[in-house]
Design a protein around this motif. Structure first.
Motif, mmCIF file in Angstrom:
data_model
loop_
_atom_site.group_PDB
_atom_site.id
_atom_site.type_symbol
_atom_site.label_atom_id
_atom_site.label_comp_id
_atom_site.label_asym_id
_atom_site.label_seq_id
_atom_site.Cartn_x
_atom_site.Cartn_y
_atom_site.Cartn_z
ATOM 1 N N ARG A 72 0.838 -1.197 0.000
ATOM 2 C CA ARG A 72 0.000 0.000 0.000
ATOM 3 C C ARG A 72 0.873 1.247 0.000
ATOM 4 O O ARG A 72 1.997 1.238 0.512
ATOM 5 C CB ARG A 72 -0.927 0.019 1.218
ATOM 6 N N GLY A 260 -13.966 2.788 -11.352
ATOM 7 C CA GLY A 260 -13.397 2.698 -10.023
ATOM 8 C C GLY A 260 -11.955 3.149 -10.004
ATOM 9 O O GLY A 260 -11.363 3.450 -11.050
ATOM 10 N N ASP A 263 -8.156 1.321 -4.190
ATOM 11 C CA ASP A 263 -8.709 1.430 -2.841
ATOM 12 C C ASP A 263 -7.703 2.087 -1.894
ATOM 13 O O ASP A 263 -6.515 1.747 -1.883
ATOM 14 C CB ASP A 263 -9.075 0.037 -2.332
ATOM 15 N N SER A 264 -8.175 3.070 -1.113
ATOM 16 C CA SER A 264 -7.394 3.758 -0.090
ATOM 17 C C SER A 264 -6.209 4.535 -0.656
ATOM 18 O O SER A 264 -5.260 4.832 0.060
ATOM 19 C CB SER A 264 -6.875 2.761 0.967
ATOM 20 N N MET A 268 -8.686 8.094 -4.514
ATOM 21 C CA MET A 268 -9.954 7.799 -3.854
ATOM 22 C C MET A 268 -10.300 8.891 -2.842
ATOM 23 O O MET A 268 -11.435 9.369 -2.791
ATOM 24 C CB MET A 268 -9.881 6.449 -3.147
ATOM 25 N N TYR A 283 -17.530 9.426 -6.337
ATOM 26 C CA TYR A 283 -17.127 8.628 -5.172
ATOM 27 C C TYR A 283 -18.302 7.803 -4.645
ATOM 28 O O TYR A 283 -18.143 6.625 -4.299
ATOM 29 C CB TYR A 283 -16.584 9.524 -4.059
ATOM 30 N N GLU A 287 -18.407 3.810 -4.170
ATOM 31 C CA GLU A 287 -18.698 3.237 -2.857
ATOM 32 C C GLU A 287 -19.912 2.317 -2.926
ATOM 33 O O GLU A 287 -19.920 1.231 -2.346
ATOM 34 C CB GLU A 287 -18.948 4.368 -1.853
ATOM 35 N N LYS A 290 -18.999 -0.754 -4.984
ATOM 36 C CA LYS A 290 -17.813 -1.451 -4.493
ATOM 37 C C LYS A 290 -16.843 -1.740 -5.644
ATOM 38 O O LYS A 290 -16.337 -2.855 -5.823
ATOM 39 C CB LYS A 290 -18.191 -2.759 -3.791
ATOM 40 N N PHE A 292 -13.901 -0.373 -6.190
ATOM 41 C CA PHE A 292 -12.493 -0.091 -5.929
ATOM 42 C C PHE A 292 -11.661 -1.320 -6.280
ATOM 43 O O PHE A 292 -12.116 -2.457 -6.149
ATOM 44 C CB PHE A 292 -12.274 0.289 -4.465
#
Length: 461
Positions: A72, A260, A263-264, A268, A283, A287, A290, A292
């Motif tokens: 990450r 998309g 994620d994180s 985003m 966004y 969300e 789902k 992402f």
């Protein structure tokens, strides 16, 4: 005294702004992301690997490189703890984080970041089959450019062939000295144009050779028109399923294509915290659906499968488009941002890194690295052709049939003229070649045999 103090300060500043080979080995964390950091066997390579190497040469430090454990970039959880590369730097597990790490206000509060080594923005990519370009020349869509060029060449050659056959064949033009030739060059092209519109344009050929060329051209025209109208219908049906998406607003205003981002990631959080209603709606869609993805590679893979738009850093999307010619990135880029190197708060490394990065920029080293790792696999290719357009190789059999028909027609016309020349040569006791040459001269306007009586009369006189 003052001079001594100044000397001490200068030495201290110099020691703080330079590294020596005796300095401790730096621990550098990075993340796998094409083309910044990639595996090549047991080694790592990429833009960031080369950047670290250039910086170590300039600043004289040794380093140990490792990949971030959780794969990450770094974000905070509900307890305020950082994960990813940011977490390793904040906790002191790494001295530097060298990666496409976006410089944000939230990150700047917990780490020190160098001057940017690359500028970018947020964009999105789509599969080319999902896009539709409005064109004034949509009537030309059923055939590709090379096919249209082939049809034009076939048209010109056929018109010229009918003109030559009508001139050469004695069954079509028996007496060049007394009869008027009906198949002029203009009429020849007008005749084959009538076939393209499924209309006759008389007079029609009388000779076998002319009729053969005419029949082959009519067959070619009918089959060509059948291919055109069948493909035109499929192109219209395909275009009706396409969406005209050229901006983030277009993306937000439709619900057919899913989209998309990572994620994180910083992208985003940009959409999550944006006050712009369009961006916040994007966004909310991600969300709710789902949609992402864990990393960019997964986003590109889903985009290649179709019916998905991947949103990410524009510079990274450019690489995906360069390596996958079926993808397209739209020009709109929002939220201009930059990639920087992260270090712990108060680290003396940041100032040195900033100066070194500026030097690399001024010497065009960063530009060279960008060209090296963003080389396009689509260079020299025409790109991905439209899936609906028919190409020359698709109609190869049709063009081959026409070519053979024209060749046989010309050969028959020459055989007809040769047969007549042999008969005339036998009657006038002349050589077949001289009679054939004279006949060709008569038919193509050089006089020839018509001048023979005059010369014989002059010799008698």
């Amino acid at each position: 005294m003052t001079g001594c103090m100044a000397l001490v300060l200068c030495v201290a500043a110099l020691s703080a702004s330079t590294f020596t080979t005796d300095a401790k080995e730096l621990s550098i964390t990075t993340i796998k992301a094409d083309p910044y950091t990639m595996t090549a066997g047991s080694e790592l390579e990429g833009f960031c690997i080369d950047l670290i190497s250039e910086l170590s040469k300039k600043l004289g430090f040794k380093y140990k490189l490792h990949l971030v454990k959780d794969n990450r970039y770094g974000s905070r959880d509900t307890n305020g703890n950082w994960n990813g590369m940011m977490g390793e730097v904040v906790r002191g597990e790494a001295d530097l984080a060298v990666a496409p790490l976006t410089r944000t206000a939230d990150r700047e509060r917990f780490v020190d970041m160098s001057t940017p080594f690359m500028q970018t923005g947020i964009g999105f990519i789509l599969h080319k089959n999902l896009t539709s370009e409005e064109s004034t020349f949509s009537l030309l869509a059923p055939f590709s450019t090379d096919t249209w060029v082939g049809i034009l060449i076939a048209f010109l050659l056929t018109g010229l062939c009918i003109f030559l056959v009508a001139r050469i064949s004695p069954s079509e033009w028996a007496e060049p000295d007394s009869e008027q030739h009906s198949f002029t060059l203009f009429h020849s092209f007008w005749y084959i144009t009538g076939a393209l519109t499924l209309q006759g344009a008389g007079p029609h050929p009388k000779a076998l050779s002319g009729r053969l060329v005419s029949a082959i051209w009519w067959l070619f025209a009918v089959l060509l028109l059948a291919c055109y109208f069948a493909n035109f219908n499929s192109v219209l049906q395909s275009n009706s399923k396409h969406l005209s998406i050229k901006s983030f607003e277009d993306l937000a205003n439709q619900d057919v294509i899913n989209y998309g981002t990572v994620d994180s990631g910083s992208t985003m959080f940009f959409f999550k915290n944006s006050k712009n209603p369009v961006y916040h709606r994007i966004y909310e869609h991600m969300e709710r659906k789902k949609s992402f993805v864990p990393n960019m590679e997964e986003g590109v893979r889903r985009t290649l499968e179709g019916n998905f738009a991947f949103i990410g850093e524009a510079v990274s999307l450019d690489l995906a488009v360069a390596r996958n010619c079926k993808l397209i990135r739209f020009e709109e880029a929002i939220s201009t941002r930059a990639y920087s190197i992260a270090a712990p708060l108060g680290s003396p490394l940041v100032k040195n890194l900033t100066i070194a990065i500026l030097q690399l920029s001024e010497s065009e080293t960063l530009t060279h690295l960008r060209h090296k790792w963003w080389a396009s696999s689509c260079v020299g290719a025409e790109g991905v052709h439209s899936s609906g357009a028919l190409h020359t190789h698709d109609l190869g059999g049709l063009f081959l049939l026409l070519g053979l028909g024209l060749a046989v027609g010309l050969l028959l016309a020459l055989l007809e003229l040769l047969s007549k020349a042999r008969i005339q040569a036998k009657d006038s006791k002349k050589s077949c070649c001289s009679v054939l040459t004279s006949e060709l001269n008569r038919r193509f306007g050089s006089g020839g045999e018509s001048t023979e009586p005059d010369t014989s009369d002059k010799s008698k006189a």
